[in-house]
Design an enzyme around this catalytic site. Sequence first.
Site, mmCIF file in Angstrom:
data_model
loop_
_atom_site.group_PDB
_atom_site.id
_atom_site.type_symbol
_atom_site.label_atom_id
_atom_site.label_comp_id
_atom_site.label_asym_id
_atom_site.label_seq_id
_atom_site.Cartn_x
_atom_site.Cartn_y
_atom_site.Cartn_z
ATOM 1 N N ASP A 15 0.881 -1.165 0.000
ATOM 2 C CA ASP A 15 0.000 0.000 0.000
ATOM 3 C C ASP A 15 0.916 1.210 0.000
ATOM 4 O OD1 ASP A 15 -1.549 2.170 0.657
ATOM 5 O OD2 ASP A 15 -2.621 1.197 2.305
ATOM 6 N N TYR A 229 1.314 0.023 15.043
ATOM 7 C CA TYR A 229 0.269 -0.294 14.091
ATOM 8 C C TYR A 229 0.481 0.454 12.773
ATOM 9 C CZ TYR A 229 -4.199 -0.821 11.841
ATOM 10 O OH TYR A 229 -5.172 -1.110 10.931
ATOM 11 N N LYS A 232 -3.356 -3.341 8.495
ATOM 12 C CA LYS A 232 -3.323 -4.803 8.407
ATOM 13 C C LYS A 232 -2.412 -5.180 7.239
ATOM 14 C CE LYS A 232 -5.593 -6.526 11.783
ATOM 15 N NZ LYS A 232 -4.817 -7.266 12.774
HETATM 16 C C1 F6R Z 1 -7.711 -0.556 7.661
HETATM 17 C C2 F6R Z 1 -7.450 0.791 7.151
HETATM 18 C C3 F6R Z 1 -8.427 1.875 7.435
HETATM 19 C C4 F6R Z 1 -7.846 2.931 8.386
HETATM 20 C C5 F6R Z 1 -8.879 4.014 8.725
HETATM 21 C C6 F6R Z 1 -8.304 5.117 9.616
HETATM 22 O O1 F6R Z 1 -6.652 -1.419 7.367
HETATM 23 O O2 F6R Z 1 -6.457 1.025 6.526
HETATM 24 O O3 F6R Z 1 -9.626 1.368 7.932
HETATM 25 O O4 F6R Z 1 -7.368 2.318 9.532
HETATM 26 O O5 F6R Z 1 -9.372 4.612 7.558
HETATM 27 O O6 F6R Z 1 -7.174 5.643 8.998
HETATM 28 P P1 F6R Z 1 -6.308 6.844 9.616
HETATM 29 O O7 F6R Z 1 -5.954 6.436 11.020
HETATM 30 O O8 F6R Z 1 -5.126 6.919 8.706
HETATM 31 O O9 F6R Z 1 -7.169 8.051 9.573
HETATM 32 MG MG MG Z 2 -4.170 2.076 3.111
HETATM 33 MG MG MG Z 3 -4.791 -2.271 1.904
#
Ligand code: F6R
Ligand code: MG
Ligand code: MG
Length: 384
Positions: A15, A229, A232
Amino acid sequence: MADARKLTLSLIKADVGGWVGHSSSHPALLRRASEVLGNSNLIEDYYVTQAGDDVQLIMTHYNGTDAEGIHKLAWQALEEAASVAHELHLYGAGQDLLVDAFSGNVRGMGPGVAEMEFVERPSEPVLCFMADKTAPGAWNMPLFRMFADPMTTPGLVIDSKMHKGFIFTVHDALEGKTIDLTTPLETYDLLMFLGAPGRFVIDHIRPVWTDEWAAVASTTKLTMIAGRYVGKDDPVCIVRCQSGLPAVGEALEPFAFPHIVPGWMRGSHMGPLMPTSVAGGHPSRFDGPPRVICLGFQIANGKLGEPRDMFDDVAFDLARETASKVGEYLRRHGPFEPHRLPLDELEYTTMAGLQKELESRWKAEKVHKMDKSKARAEGAMELD
Ligand code: F6R
Ligand code: MG
Ligand code: MG
């Protein structure tokens, strides 16, 4: 004439920036990554695609697994895609490229890798499964079903080669070790581990009757590399099919059941793994539900050829509908387990920090409610 050299199929992904939020990959990223791969004379063929917000580099070559040149090429393609993501202010640009400079192998540097070598058969059907918003353990159930469950794969009963069984190499993500278990004899031992996919994940599978691998999966746990973190791991896996291996339809069949996997919103929720076409693989609702796409290739003379979008089949509509219904049911739990992951799996998220902030506010109870025997002895509690 058949080529006796071992062909390597490498699937490397990361990603490197989301469009919009974490829902998809911008076409400009895929174009840039394709240009980089297209300019290389190290590889025989390549195909660049996306699973949600992950860029997927599928390559064939004769350099073997873990070849520095191939990993460097993949890193360059992902780095250049990341720089496009920066230019376009895409979300989380460069997210999975955890180090500044390439040093020999992308393993441990952020991208996910599934690679295997084999002598190309007269006809070589392979499936590349790519998931978004979930973790490597998501493959445990479907791979078990493909290679060890006769209720899914009748070839295990009918085909004289498959009848001999398969060897599963299982990786312990916590302790960094592997174990080989052979089915059908050690099925129950295998399930003991595969049933705990947060810790034990399938690394690769080979048939008992040959040394060549039949399937390989990415096992990277980004959290363990970064110590925090970072989303995933959105795993990938390659499965070779037919002629003593699962038929294409047997390999796809486990995905007709959208089993529950960890991931989804903030990598912190349980949800069903929905099989979709590539075009349908853009997790939007609550950043999900988790998706799996599958491209099939009929490899010929080292070339991938045209991909087939394997879940672009109305026969998977019911699985998609079931996933939507199960997802809806789970969503109604809001921030409660078992929709939200158990605390130990959230230990690397920002929630752990938030809990720490409240640490001083906890007051010790005079008598611990659970310690009834002590309370009884001290007469400090009315007991019913
Ligand atoms: C799950 C994922 C998204 C983010 C969510 C919050 O793997 O990538 O669900 O965790 O959109 O993202 P932030 O913390 O970057 O605002
Ligand atoms: Mg992403
Ligand atoms: Mg992804």
